[in-house]
Design an enzyme around this catalytic site. Sequence first.
Site, mmCIF file in Angstrom:
data_model
loop_
_atom_site.group_PDB
_atom_site.id
_atom_site.type_symbol
_atom_site.label_atom_id
_atom_site.label_comp_id
_atom_site.label_asym_id
_atom_site.label_seq_id
_atom_site.Cartn_x
_atom_site.Cartn_y
_atom_site.Cartn_z
ATOM 1 N N GLY A 1 0.829 -1.201 0.000
ATOM 2 C CA GLY A 1 0.000 0.000 0.000
ATOM 3 C C GLY A 1 0.858 1.242 0.000
ATOM 4 O O GLY A 1 2.008 1.219 0.446
ATOM 5 N N GLN B 1 2.956 9.952 1.335
ATOM 6 C CA GLN B 1 4.280 9.313 1.376
ATOM 7 C C GLN B 1 5.176 9.731 0.213
ATOM 8 O O GLN B 1 6.385 9.552 0.278
ATOM 9 C CB GLN B 1 4.132 7.787 1.406
ATOM 10 C CG GLN B 1 3.513 7.282 2.713
ATOM 11 C CD GLN B 1 3.315 5.785 2.686
ATOM 12 O OE1 GLN B 1 2.322 5.295 2.171
ATOM 13 N NE2 GLN B 1 4.270 5.044 3.225
ATOM 14 N N CYS C 1 5.660 -0.491 6.722
ATOM 15 C CA CYS C 1 5.269 0.751 6.065
ATOM 16 C C CYS C 1 6.451 1.213 5.223
ATOM 17 O O CYS C 1 7.589 1.193 5.693
ATOM 18 C CB CYS C 1 4.931 1.804 7.108
ATOM 19 S SG CYS C 1 4.492 3.409 6.410
ATOM 20 N N LEU C 2 6.187 1.623 3.987
ATOM 21 C CA LEU C 2 7.292 2.031 3.108
ATOM 22 C C LEU C 2 8.014 3.272 3.635
ATOM 23 O O LEU C 2 9.152 3.517 3.247
ATOM 24 C CB LEU C 2 6.778 2.274 1.683
ATOM 25 C CG LEU C 2 6.286 1.013 0.955
ATOM 26 C CD1 LEU C 2 5.736 1.373 -0.418
ATOM 27 C CD2 LEU C 2 7.410 -0.021 0.836
ATOM 28 N N HIS D 1 -4.542 1.367 7.671
ATOM 29 C CA HIS D 1 -3.189 1.935 7.702
ATOM 30 C C HIS D 1 -3.067 3.087 6.698
ATOM 31 O O HIS D 1 -2.599 4.178 7.038
ATOM 32 C CB HIS D 1 -2.194 0.809 7.385
ATOM 33 C CG HIS D 1 -0.753 1.234 7.327
ATOM 34 N ND1 HIS D 1 0.202 0.732 8.194
ATOM 35 C CD2 HIS D 1 -0.103 2.104 6.516
ATOM 36 C CE1 HIS D 1 1.378 1.287 7.901
ATOM 37 N NE2 HIS D 1 1.220 2.119 6.883
ATOM 38 N N GLU D 2 -3.513 2.837 5.458
ATOM 39 C CA GLU D 2 -3.389 3.866 4.409
ATOM 40 C C GLU D 2 -4.317 5.042 4.678
ATOM 41 O O GLU D 2 -3.957 6.198 4.464
ATOM 42 C CB GLU D 2 -3.677 3.271 3.025
ATOM 43 C CG GLU D 2 -2.751 2.132 2.595
ATOM 44 C CD GLU D 2 -1.270 2.441 2.770
ATOM 45 O OE1 GLU D 2 -0.869 3.619 2.680
ATOM 46 O OE2 GLU D 2 -0.507 1.491 3.016
ATOM 47 N N HIS E 1 -2.788 7.424 7.008
ATOM 48 C CA HIS E 1 -1.772 8.300 6.393
ATOM 49 C C HIS E 1 -2.390 9.616 5.918
ATOM 50 O O HIS E 1 -1.777 10.677 6.044
ATOM 51 C CB HIS E 1 -1.142 7.615 5.173
ATOM 52 C CG HIS E 1 0.056 6.768 5.491
ATOM 53 N ND1 HIS E 1 1.198 7.273 6.070
ATOM 54 C CD2 HIS E 1 0.308 5.454 5.277
ATOM 55 C CE1 HIS E 1 2.096 6.302 6.215
ATOM 56 N NE2 HIS E 1 1.576 5.177 5.742
HETATM 57 ZN ZN ZN Z 1 2.421 3.321 5.732
#
Ligand code: ZN
Length: 168
Positions: free
Chosen positions: A46, A51, A93-94, A135-136, A139
Amino acid sequence: MAVRPIHNYPAPVLREVAQAVGEIDDEIRTLVEDMAETMYAANGVGLAANQIGILKRVFVIDIAADDEPSALTVFINPEIADAQGTQSWEEGCLSFPGATAEVKRAETVTVRATDAEGNSFELEADGLMAVALQHENDHLDGILMIDKVNAIKKHLIARKVEKALAEE
Ligand code: ZN
């Protein structure tokens, strides 16, 4: 299409609240394509627009395993309409290279969003998909997985990210 640089914790842009998307035009379609390419290049499941430094309410998810066909889902202006139960996952998480966090979230969620063609849709999800959605969606409100763990773990995660970035 282009892979865009991912902002890592503790970049301030990750704490910003993203703004609703108006018209779904070429700029948004390009953003969505770039986000998908960036997510796949980084082997993520994701990615939210914050991000890559874009404060628009957009995220992409693909939880398909490596040996499965890709299953990209695009969420524009998402809203979690319902959430039930609880589950815990060890999340990555990226924006947190080298770190994971065990986070408690709802087990089942219903999300309403618009896709890249401008069609609205509703999706009910459980398991990993429900985790990824929450999670997304966090963000887009400047909320990170590190906010969901205790102070000691928070410190450990921050150190792991620092170390991973230093080794890059
Ligand atoms: Zn993340």
